[in-house]
Scaffold this motif. Structure first.
Motif, PDB file in Angstrom:
ATOM      1  N   GLY A   1       0.800  -1.218   0.000  1.00  0.00           N
ATOM      2  CA  GLY A   1       0.000   0.000   0.000  1.00  0.00           C
ATOM      3  C   GLY A   1       0.829   1.263   0.000  1.00  0.00           C
ATOM      4  O   GLY A   1       0.443   2.277  -0.595  1.00  0.00           O
TER       5      GLY A   1
ATOM      6  N   GLN B   1      -0.045   2.947  -4.765  1.00  0.00           N
ATOM      7  CA  GLN B   1      -0.690   4.257  -4.852  1.00  0.00           C
ATOM      8  C   GLN B   1      -0.641   4.914  -6.232  1.00  0.00           C
ATOM      9  O   GLN B   1      -1.636   5.535  -6.644  1.00  0.00           O
ATOM     10  CB  GLN B   1      -0.140   5.169  -3.764  1.00  0.00           C
ATOM     11  CG  GLN B   1      -0.470   4.626  -2.375  1.00  0.00           C
ATOM     12  CD  GLN B   1      -0.310   5.628  -1.264  1.00  0.00           C
ATOM     13  OE1 GLN B   1      -0.626   6.789  -1.427  1.00  0.00           O
ATOM     14  NE2 GLN B   1       0.165   5.165  -0.114  1.00  0.00           N
TER      15      GLN B   1
ATOM     16  N   LEU C   1      -3.475   3.379  -8.059  1.00  0.00           N
ATOM     17  CA  LEU C   1      -4.743   3.852  -7.517  1.00  0.00           C
ATOM     18  C   LEU C   1      -5.062   5.246  -8.058  1.00  0.00           C
ATOM     19  O   LEU C   1      -6.196   5.527  -8.467  1.00  0.00           O
ATOM     20  CB  LEU C   1      -4.665   3.865  -5.987  1.00  0.00           C
ATOM     21  CG  LEU C   1      -5.947   4.179  -5.221  1.00  0.00           C
ATOM     22  CD1 LEU C   1      -7.021   3.156  -5.523  1.00  0.00           C
ATOM     23  CD2 LEU C   1      -5.661   4.210  -3.723  1.00  0.00           C
ATOM     24  N   HIS C   2      -4.062   6.108  -8.078  1.00  0.00           N
ATOM     25  CA  HIS C   2      -4.256   7.469  -8.591  1.00  0.00           C
ATOM     26  C   HIS C   2      -4.688   7.438 -10.056  1.00  0.00           C
ATOM     27  O   HIS C   2      -5.622   8.140 -10.466  1.00  0.00           O
ATOM     28  CB  HIS C   2      -2.962   8.269  -8.431  1.00  0.00           C
ATOM     29  CG  HIS C   2      -3.023   9.638  -9.034  1.00  0.00           C
ATOM     30  ND1 HIS C   2      -2.624   9.897 -10.332  1.00  0.00           N
ATOM     31  CD2 HIS C   2      -3.469  10.830  -8.534  1.00  0.00           C
ATOM     32  CE1 HIS C   2      -2.806  11.177 -10.603  1.00  0.00           C
ATOM     33  NE2 HIS C   2      -3.316  11.769  -9.525  1.00  0.00           N
TER      34      HIS C   2
ATOM     35  N   LEU D   1      -9.284   2.958   0.302  1.00  0.00           N
ATOM     36  CA  LEU D   1      -8.081   2.149   0.519  1.00  0.00           C
ATOM     37  C   LEU D   1      -7.811   2.006   2.009  1.00  0.00           C
ATOM     38  O   LEU D   1      -7.824   2.986   2.750  1.00  0.00           O
ATOM     39  CB  LEU D   1      -6.870   2.788  -0.159  1.00  0.00           C
ATOM     40  CG  LEU D   1      -5.507   2.115   0.085  1.00  0.00           C
ATOM     41  CD1 LEU D   1      -5.499   0.702  -0.491  1.00  0.00           C
ATOM     42  CD2 LEU D   1      -4.382   2.950  -0.503  1.00  0.00           C
TER      43      LEU D   1
END
Length: 298
Positions: free
Chosen positions: A97, A102, A105-106, A121
């Motif tokens: 994570g 990230q 995820l962005h 998250l």
């Protein structure tokens, strides 16, 4: 069957140390709270609350029940949200994570339309993420290890090499790589418990009688990096977790010989009972660069 309203009353009495305060907190009459606790005690055939001068205290039986009661109420909230305001919950073990997930995820959220499900998250240690997945508190998990279980599908998302990190002036810092025999004799600072590094080392060094000795257990990779930088020892970490430190010259990262010590990052999601139900879009997005990843269906 355990009544969720009774469980909520029990939790509130434990938190407030008082039936009266619990009643005020929940907007109910005190006799109603008392009745809820009595019904629970009758069903379970145990005492749950002890009254005393210092207030109401949970019994040992209540303390054993408490985490399950809290989990059941969280699951109820998740079930309601799934209907009223769909949100995809993603859980990731700490190293994944923090150091790997990230940017993906962005980019995924940037591509999402306003009409699509929201995404949350959660980052925690590997055992906690696995428990939350099994208890339906999260929908997707990315973990450093996963034991296949019925009702879940999994795929290897990435493989991440481990490197030995040392201070810049450490004798090992001059080596181009670390051999198996050398690794087996080292003292290492431990990071997050339950990450699976220990079991990976046991497999990797199975031909050696000696295993690395863990001198500390610091709980996180960030703490490990600080300890190594301070000269307290050396450790094994994800290569990606020290990319900035290596770039800035504050830590040395030495690869394992032949780059042979790697972790397979597992992407796990709940298996739907019908083939008509598509897998989550975030799973498809993560796998688009690795469509042929190792697949497991439990």
């Amino acid at each position: 069957m355990l009544n969720l309203i009774w469980l909520k009353s029990l939790i509130t009495v434990i938190e407030q140390h008082s039936f009266q305060a619990a009643a005020i907190e929940l907007g109910l009459a005190q006799p109603t709270i008392t009745q809820h606790i009595q019904k629970l005690e009758e069903m379970l055939k145990v005492s749950l609350i002890q009254r005393g001068r210092s207030g109401c205290q949970p019994t040992e039986h209540a303390l054993r029940l408490l985490p399950y009661a809290e989990s059941m109420l969280r699951l109820q909230d998740r079930a309601l949200l799934a209907i009223q305001s769909p949100t995809l919950k993603v859980g990731a073990s700490s190293n994944i994570g923090i150091y790997l997930l990230q940017p993906y995820l962005h980019d995924f959220l940037r591509q999402q339309s306003l009409e699509q499900d929201k995404l949350d998250l959660l980052i925690d240690n590997n055992p906690t993420v696995a428990d939350k997945l099994e208890n339906a508190e999260i929908d997707i998990a990315l973990m450093e290890w996963w034991s296949p279980k019925a009702g879940f599908e999994s795929k290897t998302w990435k493989t991440e090499p481990l490197v030995l990190i040392t201070p810049m002036d450490h004798p090992l810092a001059k080596l181009p790589s670390i051999s198996k025999s050398m690794l087996a004799g080292l003292d290492l600072i431990g990071g997050e418990s339950g990450s699976g590094t220990g079991r990976l080392l046991k497999t990797y060094l199975q031909d050696f009688q000696q295993m690395p000795k863990v001198t500390m257990q610091l709980g996180s990779t960030e703490a490990v990096k600080q300890a190594v930088r301070a000269g307290l020892g050396i450790s094994l970490v994800f290569a990606s977790s020290v990319a900035d430190e290596v770039r800035h010259g504050s830590l040395c990262a030495i690869p394992i010989e032949d780059n042979a010590l790697k972790k397979s990052i597992q992407l796990v999601w709940r298996q739907h009972p019908t083939a008509l139900q598509k897998r989550p879009g975030f799973v498809d997005y993560l796998l688009q660069d690795n469509p042929q990843g190792v697949y497991s269906q439990s």
